[in-house]
Design a protein around this motif. Sequence first.
Motif, PDB file in Angstrom:
ATOM      1  N   ARG A  83     146.413 -42.019  42.933  1.00 29.87           N
ATOM      2  CA  ARG A  83     147.340 -41.542  41.901  1.00 29.87           C
ATOM      3  C   ARG A  83     148.547 -42.469  41.800  1.00 29.87           C
ATOM      4  NH1 ARG A  83     149.189 -36.738  44.042  1.00 29.87           N
ATOM      5  NH2 ARG A  83     150.712 -38.077  45.033  1.00 29.87           N
ATOM      6  N   ASP A  84     149.105 -42.850  42.952  1.00 23.39           N
ATOM      7  CA  ASP A  84     150.261 -43.749  42.959  1.00 23.39           C
ATOM      8  C   ASP A  84     149.907 -45.105  42.355  1.00 23.39           C
ATOM      9  OD1 ASP A  84     151.641 -41.693  44.174  1.00 23.39           O
ATOM     10  OD2 ASP A  84     151.620 -42.615  46.182  1.00 23.39           O
ATOM     11  N   ALA A  85     148.724 -45.623  42.699  1.00 26.10           N
ATOM     12  CA  ALA A  85     148.291 -46.907  42.148  1.00 26.10           C
ATOM     13  C   ALA A  85     148.070 -46.809  40.643  1.00 26.10           C
ATOM     14  CB  ALA A  85     147.009 -47.372  42.847  1.00 26.10           C
ATOM     15  N   ALA A  86     147.494 -45.701  40.177  1.00 30.53           N
ATOM     16  CA  ALA A  86     147.263 -45.510  38.739  1.00 30.53           C
ATOM     17  C   ALA A  86     148.592 -45.418  37.988  1.00 30.53           C
ATOM     18  CB  ALA A  86     146.425 -44.256  38.505  1.00 30.53           C
ATOM     19  N   GLU A  87     149.546 -44.696  38.573  1.00 30.26           N
ATOM     20  CA  GLU A  87     150.865 -44.591  37.935  1.00 30.26           C
ATOM     21  C   GLU A  87     151.563 -45.949  37.885  1.00 30.26           C
ATOM     22  OE1 GLU A  87     152.848 -41.481  40.106  1.00 30.26           O
ATOM     23  OE2 GLU A  87     151.696 -39.910  39.093  1.00 30.26           O
ATOM     24  N   GLY A 121     146.750 -41.494  33.169  1.00 28.65           N
ATOM     25  CA  GLY A 121     146.023 -40.564  32.313  1.00 28.65           C
ATOM     26  C   GLY A 121     144.518 -40.634  32.517  1.00 28.65           C
ATOM     27  N   SER A 122     144.037 -41.729  33.099  1.00 28.26           N
ATOM     28  CA  SER A 122     142.601 -41.885  33.295  1.00 28.26           C
ATOM     29  C   SER A 122     142.144 -41.406  34.669  1.00 28.26           C
ATOM     30  CB  SER A 122     142.202 -43.351  33.102  1.00 28.26           C
ATOM     31  OG  SER A 122     142.845 -44.154  34.075  1.00 28.26           O
ATOM     32  N   LEU A 123     143.061 -40.928  35.497  1.00 29.64           N
ATOM     33  CA  LEU A 123     142.703 -40.483  36.841  1.00 29.64           C
ATOM     34  C   LEU A 123     142.078 -39.090  36.785  1.00 29.64           C
ATOM     35  CD1 LEU A 123     143.063 -41.580  39.764  1.00 29.64           C
ATOM     36  CD2 LEU A 123     145.066 -40.123  39.930  1.00 29.64           C
ATOM     37  N   PRO A 124     140.967 -38.878  37.488  1.00 31.31           N
ATOM     38  CA  PRO A 124     140.350 -37.539  37.495  1.00 31.31           C
ATOM     39  C   PRO A 124     141.204 -36.558  38.292  1.00 31.31           C
ATOM     40  CG  PRO A 124     139.237 -38.965  39.056  1.00 31.31           C
ATOM     41  CD  PRO A 124     140.241 -39.815  38.335  1.00 31.31           C
ATOM     42  N   GLU A 158     142.067 -33.934  41.371  1.00 34.53           N
ATOM     43  CA  GLU A 158     141.804 -34.100  42.800  1.00 34.53           C
ATOM     44  C   GLU A 158     140.444 -33.508  43.174  1.00 34.53           C
ATOM     45  OE1 GLU A 158     143.667 -33.502  47.258  1.00 34.53           O
ATOM     46  OE2 GLU A 158     144.935 -33.063  45.532  1.00 34.53           O
ATOM     47  N   ALA A 159     140.059 -32.403  42.543  1.00 35.29           N
ATOM     48  CA  ALA A 159     138.763 -31.793  42.832  1.00 35.29           C
ATOM     49  C   ALA A 159     137.617 -32.740  42.442  1.00 35.29           C
ATOM     50  CB  ALA A 159     138.617 -30.465  42.104  1.00 35.29           C
ATOM     51  N   SER A 160     137.724 -33.393  41.292  1.00 35.66           N
ATOM     52  CA  SER A 160     136.697 -34.347  40.861  1.00 35.66           C
ATOM     53  C   SER A 160     136.677 -35.570  41.770  1.00 35.66           C
ATOM     54  CB  SER A 160     136.940 -34.796  39.421  1.00 35.66           C
ATOM     55  OG  SER A 160     136.752 -33.715  38.543  1.00 35.66           O
ATOM     56  N   PHE A 161     137.862 -36.030  42.171  1.00 40.60           N
ATOM     57  CA  PHE A 161     137.960 -37.159  43.082  1.00 40.60           C
ATOM     58  C   PHE A 161     137.306 -36.819  44.417  1.00 40.60           C
ATOM     59  CE2 PHE A 161     140.085 -39.579  46.418  1.00 40.60           C
ATOM     60  CZ  PHE A 161     140.138 -40.859  45.895  1.00 40.60           C
ATOM     61  N   ARG A 162     137.592 -35.622  44.925  1.00 42.27           N
ATOM     62  CA  ARG A 162     137.038 -35.176  46.208  1.00 42.27           C
ATOM     63  C   ARG A 162     135.507 -35.124  46.130  1.00 42.27           C
ATOM     64  NH1 ARG A 162     139.288 -32.912  50.406  1.00 42.27           N
ATOM     65  NH2 ARG A 162     141.256 -32.615  49.338  1.00 42.27           N
ATOM     66  N   ARG A 163     134.991 -34.631  45.012  1.00 39.21           N
ATOM     67  CA  ARG A 163     133.535 -34.527  44.838  1.00 39.21           C
ATOM     68  C   ARG A 163     132.903 -35.922  44.777  1.00 39.21           C
ATOM     69  NH1 ARG A 163     130.815 -30.478  44.275  1.00 39.21           N
ATOM     70  NH2 ARG A 163     128.796 -30.288  43.324  1.00 39.21           N
ATOM     71  N   ALA A 164     133.499 -36.826  44.013  1.00 37.74           N
ATOM     72  CA  ALA A 164     132.979 -38.194  43.906  1.00 37.74           C
ATOM     73  C   ALA A 164     133.050 -38.900  45.259  1.00 37.74           C
ATOM     74  CB  ALA A 164     133.758 -38.977  42.858  1.00 37.74           C
ATOM     75  N   TYR A 165     134.155 -38.730  45.960  1.00 38.99           N
ATOM     76  CA  TYR A 165     134.292 -39.344  47.286  1.00 38.99           C
ATOM     77  C   TYR A 165     133.213 -38.808  48.230  1.00 38.99           C
ATOM     78  CZ  TYR A 165     136.157 -40.710  51.785  1.00 38.99           C
ATOM     79  OH  TYR A 165     136.292 -41.244  53.034  1.00 38.99           O
ATOM     80  N   GLY A 166     132.977 -37.525  48.182  1.00 39.39           N
ATOM     81  CA  GLY A 166     131.954 -36.931  49.036  1.00 39.39           C
ATOM     82  C   GLY A 166     130.569 -37.445  48.725  1.00 39.39           C
ATOM     83  N   LEU A 167     130.262 -37.596  47.448  1.00 43.12           N
ATOM     84  CA  LEU A 167     128.941 -38.095  47.056  1.00 43.12           C
ATOM     85  C   LEU A 167     128.722 -39.523  47.543  1.00 43.12           C
ATOM     86  CD1 LEU A 167     128.733 -36.606  43.467  1.00 43.12           C
ATOM     87  CD2 LEU A 167     127.381 -35.924  45.451  1.00 43.12           C
TER      88      LEU A 167
END
Length: 151
Positions: A71-75, A81-84, A86-95
């Motif tokens: 998030r900090d890097a995106a900001e 605005g293109s950052l998913p 946290e729940a979507s990020f957590r799911r993608a990271y887990g996959l």
Amino acid sequence: RRRSAGWAAFLASWPAESPSLAVSCEPDELRALLAASADPGIRRLGTDGEELASLSAESCAHVSSLYAAARDAAEAAYCSGSLPSEASFRRAYGLVSSRCLVLTTRAHGRRTLLVPLLDFANHEAEPAAFFSFAAATASGPAIRLQAARPL
């Protein structure tokens, strides 16, 4: 995406939602998933309540810190605005992380790697193979998959 008739039955057999991964679960949710498993080895994991809760909390905190860094890097790059979520990020990271191997080598230290095709090995409760790093092979450094028992 268009579905071909040949794949329709296979695709229809998939669940609408993929199951939760351990990295996505809070400690109590993970305990409940483990206890509900049909696999006795996995159910036993659910009995180690404190250790399991600690590992789950540690995993959740780690992924949250990765999300905060993203998030900090995106900001900083003016593209927050293109950052998913946290729940979507957590799911993608887990996959992705559930497919990774962790190797320790003298030259490179501890590394987490996504090795194409090797991530499909060892989907049994009792592993049939193990992987290792070989620094000196005829074609250079390599990751090897070796049978742990006659297959």
